[in-house]
Design an enzyme around this catalytic site. Structure first.
Site, PDB file in Angstrom:
ATOM      1  CB  SER A   1      -0.840  -0.154   1.031  1.00  0.00           C
ATOM      2  OG  SER A   1      -1.945   1.244   0.987  1.00  0.00           O
TER       3      SER A   1
ATOM      4  CG  ASP B   1      -7.270  -2.316  -3.077  1.00  0.00           C
ATOM      5  OD1 ASP B   1      -7.889  -1.683  -2.128  1.00  0.00           O
ATOM      6  OD2 ASP B   1      -6.051  -2.222  -2.929  1.00  0.00           O
TER       7      ASP B   1
ATOM      8  CG  HIS C   1      -6.109  -2.042   0.692  1.00  0.00           C
ATOM      9  ND1 HIS C   1      -5.289  -1.555  -0.293  1.00  0.00           N
ATOM     10  CD2 HIS C   1      -5.550  -1.626   1.817  1.00  0.00           C
ATOM     11  CE1 HIS C   1      -4.292  -0.832   0.105  1.00  0.00           C
ATOM     12  NE2 HIS C   1      -4.376  -0.608   1.333  1.00  0.00           N
TER      13      HIS C   1
END
Length: 289
Positions: free
Chosen positions: A136, A233, A263
């Site tokens: 991320s 996601d 995610h």
């Protein structure tokens, strides 16, 4: 040119790799750590201490970079440690300032301060060339580190890479919402990953983050790049990984889109894919040497 692989089933990839060396390690990578590394602290002049865990081993090493408000104790980080131990390669994971077990106040941190954390760990704690694995926001940190330390970066693996995401997401808000946030001095982003149900970003944080955006122009990275992203996601759109692939100057860029991936990419098959991707890169880099 970037290659794109759309995968919704693990069976094919598992069969493809079943004749390689990585299958010997897979039971270890996903069943819990045998020898957990020791928690250590890196002292820096006039800056908060950084908590880290390091396993010594062969080169290239692997460095894991967590996401926003995350830490080094997640499933992906621990699975990678087990994998690297099994393969005999060095591994480093750590907490950014204000996160996890590191010192510092989270609210005082910026993208720039976390970038400095990453560069310090690469310069002072990591030994030799590294494969950077960013989750991320860690994917954003990964790109910034690769640009700043090309001699230390041998390959990149982004998991749901969130390059420029916070800055660009704010800019897409309706103008009246942005004005309200600017008047209040902060923006609350609803998130199921936060204990409070939302992340609080100050306008100062967002303005500083703009100085570190990488998607407005070609990204001066020439090492191999692998970008894994889930089509489901709900936090960071998968097209950001596509943008990174399009802008990276490297001739060796692959994007893997998982149809059911979310995610965190922390399901067993997600972690397997991450580990196999890194194993393939280690094999590629070792062969090149």
């Amino acid at each position: 040119m970037a290659a794109v692989v759309l995968t919704h089933c693990w069976k094919g990839l598992s069969q493809t790799l079943s004749y390689g060396r990585v299958t010997a390690y897979s039971p270890l990578c996903f069943g819990g750590l045998r020898h957990k590394s020791t928690l250590q602290y890196a002292s820096r002049p006039d800056l908060p201490k950084l908590a880290y865990r390091k396993t010594k081993g062969k080169s290239p090493g692997v460095v894991f970079l967590p996401g926003y408000a995350s830490n080094m104790s997640g499933q992906k980080a621990e699975a990678l440690e087990e994998f690297c131990q099994s393969l005999g390669h060095s591994y480093l994971r750590f907490d950014y300032t204000g996160c996890g077990q590191s010192e510092g106040v989270f609210a005082d941190c910026t993208v720039g301060s976390w970038k400095k954390d990453v560069l310090y760990m690469l310069d002072e704690i990591a030994d030799g060339p590294q494969i950077l694995v960013g989750s991320s926001m860690g994917g954003w940190m990964m790109l910034l580190a690769a640009i700043a330390r090309p001699e230390k970066t041998k390959a990149l693996v982004g998991i749901a890479t969130a390059a420029d995401y916070l800055v660009n997401a704010f800019k897409t808000l309706p103008i009246e919402v942005r004005k309200e946030c600017e008047d209040k001095g902060e923006w609350h982003i609803p998130s199921k990953h936060s204990e409070d149900g939302a992340y609080r970003l100050t306008m100062d944080f967002l303005q500083e983050a703009e100085n570190h955006c990488v998607l407005q122009s070609p990204i001066p990275i020439t090492c191999p790049v692998r970008l894994i992203h889930g089509l489901k996601d709900e936090d960071v759109p998968w097209h950001i990984s596509m943008q990174v692939a399009e802008r990276a100057l490297s001739p060796d860029v692959d994007v893997i889109l998982r149809r059911h991936g979310q995610h965190r990419m922390a399901e067993k098959d997600d972690i397997k894919l991450m580990v196999y991707t890194i194993d393939d890169l280690i094999d590629k880099l070792t062969t090149l040497v």
